[in-house]
Enzyme design. Structure first.
Site, mmCIF file in Angstrom:
data_model
loop_
_atom_site.group_PDB
_atom_site.id
_atom_site.type_symbol
_atom_site.label_atom_id
_atom_site.label_comp_id
_atom_site.label_asym_id
_atom_site.label_seq_id
_atom_site.Cartn_x
_atom_site.Cartn_y
_atom_site.Cartn_z
ATOM 1 N N ARG A 113 0.979 -1.288 -0.193
ATOM 2 C CA ARG A 113 0.052 -0.028 -0.158
ATOM 3 C C ARG A 113 0.729 1.285 0.000
ATOM 4 N NH1 ARG A 113 -3.204 -2.887 3.904
ATOM 5 N NH2 ARG A 113 -4.698 -4.004 2.921
ATOM 6 N N LYS A 135 1.281 11.397 -11.368
ATOM 7 C CA LYS A 135 0.317 10.556 -11.950
ATOM 8 C C LYS A 135 1.294 9.249 -12.319
ATOM 9 C CE LYS A 135 -3.016 13.082 -14.268
ATOM 10 N NZ LYS A 135 -3.812 13.503 -15.761
ATOM 11 N N GLU A 177 5.383 18.222 -25.088
ATOM 12 C CA GLU A 177 5.139 18.946 -23.883
ATOM 13 C C GLU A 177 5.432 20.085 -23.538
ATOM 14 O OE1 GLU A 177 2.786 16.944 -22.432
ATOM 15 O OE2 GLU A 177 3.127 14.930 -22.884
ATOM 16 N N LYS A 216 4.000 23.554 -13.938
ATOM 17 C CA LYS A 216 3.224 22.236 -13.835
ATOM 18 C C LYS A 216 2.896 22.171 -12.283
ATOM 19 C CE LYS A 216 2.514 17.245 -14.382
ATOM 20 N NZ LYS A 216 2.762 16.245 -15.341
ATOM 21 N N GLU A 226 -7.069 16.042 -10.233
ATOM 22 C CA GLU A 226 -7.815 16.483 -11.198
ATOM 23 C C GLU A 226 -9.381 16.382 -10.921
ATOM 24 O OE1 GLU A 226 -5.603 14.948 -14.901
ATOM 25 O OE2 GLU A 226 -7.655 14.921 -15.782
ATOM 26 N N ARG A 231 -6.254 21.023 -13.424
ATOM 27 C CA ARG A 231 -5.251 19.962 -13.883
ATOM 28 C C ARG A 231 -5.759 19.583 -15.265
ATOM 29 N NH1 ARG A 231 -1.586 15.608 -10.707
ATOM 30 N NH2 ARG A 231 -0.298 15.000 -12.692
ATOM 31 N N ASN A 235 -3.992 18.454 -20.467
ATOM 32 C CA ASN A 235 -4.386 17.446 -21.554
ATOM 33 C C ASN A 235 -4.504 18.010 -22.937
ATOM 34 O OD1 ASN A 235 -4.823 15.185 -20.035
ATOM 35 N ND2 ASN A 235 -6.241 15.932 -18.985
ATOM 36 N N HIS A 238 -3.924 16.231 -25.948
ATOM 37 C CA HIS A 238 -3.979 14.917 -25.657
ATOM 38 C C HIS A 238 -5.188 14.089 -25.974
ATOM 39 C CE1 HIS A 238 -0.272 16.050 -23.655
ATOM 40 N NE2 HIS A 238 0.001 14.788 -23.184
ATOM 41 N N HIS A 242 -3.480 11.057 -27.918
ATOM 42 C CA HIS A 242 -3.679 9.771 -27.428
ATOM 43 C C HIS A 242 -4.254 8.852 -28.399
ATOM 44 C CE1 HIS A 242 -2.995 10.577 -22.830
ATOM 45 N NE2 HIS A 242 -1.757 10.370 -23.376
ATOM 46 N N HIS A 253 5.341 9.764 -28.365
ATOM 47 C CA HIS A 253 4.203 10.501 -27.619
ATOM 48 C C HIS A 253 3.947 11.869 -27.924
ATOM 49 C CE1 HIS A 253 1.390 11.298 -24.176
ATOM 50 N NE2 HIS A 253 2.281 12.133 -23.748
#
Ligand SMILES: NC(=O)c1ccc[n+]([C@@H]2O[C@H](COP(=O)([O-])OP(=O)(O)OC[C@H]3O[C@@H](n4cnc5c(N)ncnc54)[C@H](O)[C@@H]3O)[C@@H](O)[C@H]2O)c1
Ligand SMILES: [Zn+2]
Length: 351
Positions: A113, A135, A177, A216, A226, A231, A235, A238, A242, A253
């Site tokens: 955990r 993330k 990015e 960021k 998010e 946030r 994206n 993206h 994506h 990417h």
């Protein structure tokens, strides 16, 4: 070297950014039970150094590349963590690009955990983006980053020394990015345009990395998980990026993000979200890294991947972040039908 604090609620992170950051990592990890996760390419280049600098650390080497950002590799990492008898106070150190960082971070978040985590990003993309913000994820069932957790690293050690061995394709990927950040933050955008001829210059990369991390960090501090929507701006580009990446998957990417931003700037202009002048500025920024927008066969069918995007809030509707004005963005929703029509611009177009 700059020190950037990221004041996130779950756990604050400290980012060391610039020359000397790696030396800080050595200092921090020296007396810790350390488990390094890296990939075959990074190990080939830096394995000997890692063994010399962290003699007591266990090193887990995973196959390089996005296609290995999957369940099998995640469980390889977890198996090796278990074999190494890591405890909660052990430190997982992700040494690599965003793929290693996302997977090692996810493994650290679920093992017992939660074990301790530091990121040592070695690609331009991971330095400006993925190593900061917490993330973590793997791809699963044909969906990018669909299994994951928010899990902040205690430290990010972001040293430009690693950028020297990056192939141009990966530098361009990082610029995807960075240019996204330049569209979201007008000052960073101006700075990129003023230094247009220095994109592959190490000195300029060092400067812009710190700017992007600060940007960021500020976004993540306001909306770590998010929830409030702030946030979501990250994206930009993206939704399409994506979806293209999932269907075609041959470019990096960052390159798909650049192409995605290009299409989304056209959508923003045609839907009246931004002016033609502003869309032209966005495309001017994109063109610094992506001179030509390639044509994609059957691009219209990419819509089915966009419909799987985590951002979507309603069936049959594609949610996206569009550029609006200097430093402003808009959340926008298009029907799948309309979005598919826009996608045909990528089919026909040879910019
Ligand atoms: N977590 C986040 O917030 C976030 C944000 C953006 C992107 N991402 C994820 O990041 C991933 C992309 O990251 P990436 O572009 O770093 O890809 P990557 O990790 O695949 O690295 C790109 C390539 O460069 C190699 N490499 C790494 N460091 C090197 C070095 N110093 N010298 C030479 N080669 C080196 C790698 O082995 C790999 O082949 C995607 O999976 C994306 O989803 C995550
Ligand atoms: Zn990205």
């Amino acid at each position: 070297m700059q020190i950037i604090e990221v004041h996130t609620k779950s756990r604050p992170s400290t980012v060391y950014c610039g020359e000397g950051a790696y030396a800080r990592a050595e200092e921090f990890l020296r007396d810790k039970d350390t488990f390094i996760v890296t990939d075959t390419n990074v190990y080939r280049l830096y394995g000997e150094k890692l063994r010399a600098d962290f003699p007591s650390a266990r090193i887990c080497v995973v196959k390089a590349g996005e296609r290995h950002k999957n369940k099998a590799t995640l469980f390889q990492i977890l198996d090796e963590m278990l074999q190494a008898q890591l405890h909660r106070n052990s430190v997982v150190a992700a040494v690599g690009g965003g793929v290693v960082g996302d997977m090692a971070g996810f493994a650290a978040s679920v093992y017992m955990r939660g074990t301790r985590l530091v990121q040592i990003p070695t690609t331009l993309l991971s330095q400006v983006d993925s190593s900061v913000g917490g993330k973590t994820a793997i791809d699963y069932g044909g969906v990018k980053n669909v299994l994951g957790a928010f899990y902040q690293p205690e430290y990010v050690f972001c040293d430009p020394v690693f950028l020297q061995t990056l192939p141009p394709r990966e530098i361009k990927c990082g610029w995807g990015e960075i240019i996204k950040t330049g569209v979201l933050d007008a000052k960073i955008g101006d700075r990129i345009l003023e230094n247009a001829s220095r994109l592959y210059d190490l000195q300029f990369m060092k400067e812009i990395v710190a700017d992007c991390i600060r940007f960021k960090a500020n976004v993540v501090e306001q909306d770590e998980t998010e929830k409030s929507g702030v946030r979501k701006c990250l994206n930009l580009g993206h939704t399409t990026g994506h979806a293209l990446e999932l269907k075609y998957g041959r470019r990096s990417h960052g390159e798909y993000v650049l192409i995605g931003m290009w299409l989304e700037s056209v959508i923003a202009e045609r839907e009246g979200v931004c002016t033609a002048e502003y869309a032209a500025r966005v495309r001017e920024l994109i063109a610094l890294a992506q001179k030509r927008i390639p044509a994609f066969a059957d691009a219209r069918s990419v819509v089915k991947y966009a419909l799987l995007d985590k951002k979507n809030s309603e069936k049959g509707i594609v949610d996206m972040i569009l550029p609006k004005a200097r430093g402003e963005y808009a959340e926008y929703r298009l029907s799948a039908e309309k979005y598919a029509q826009y996608l045909t611009l990528l089919q026909e177009r040879q910019a």
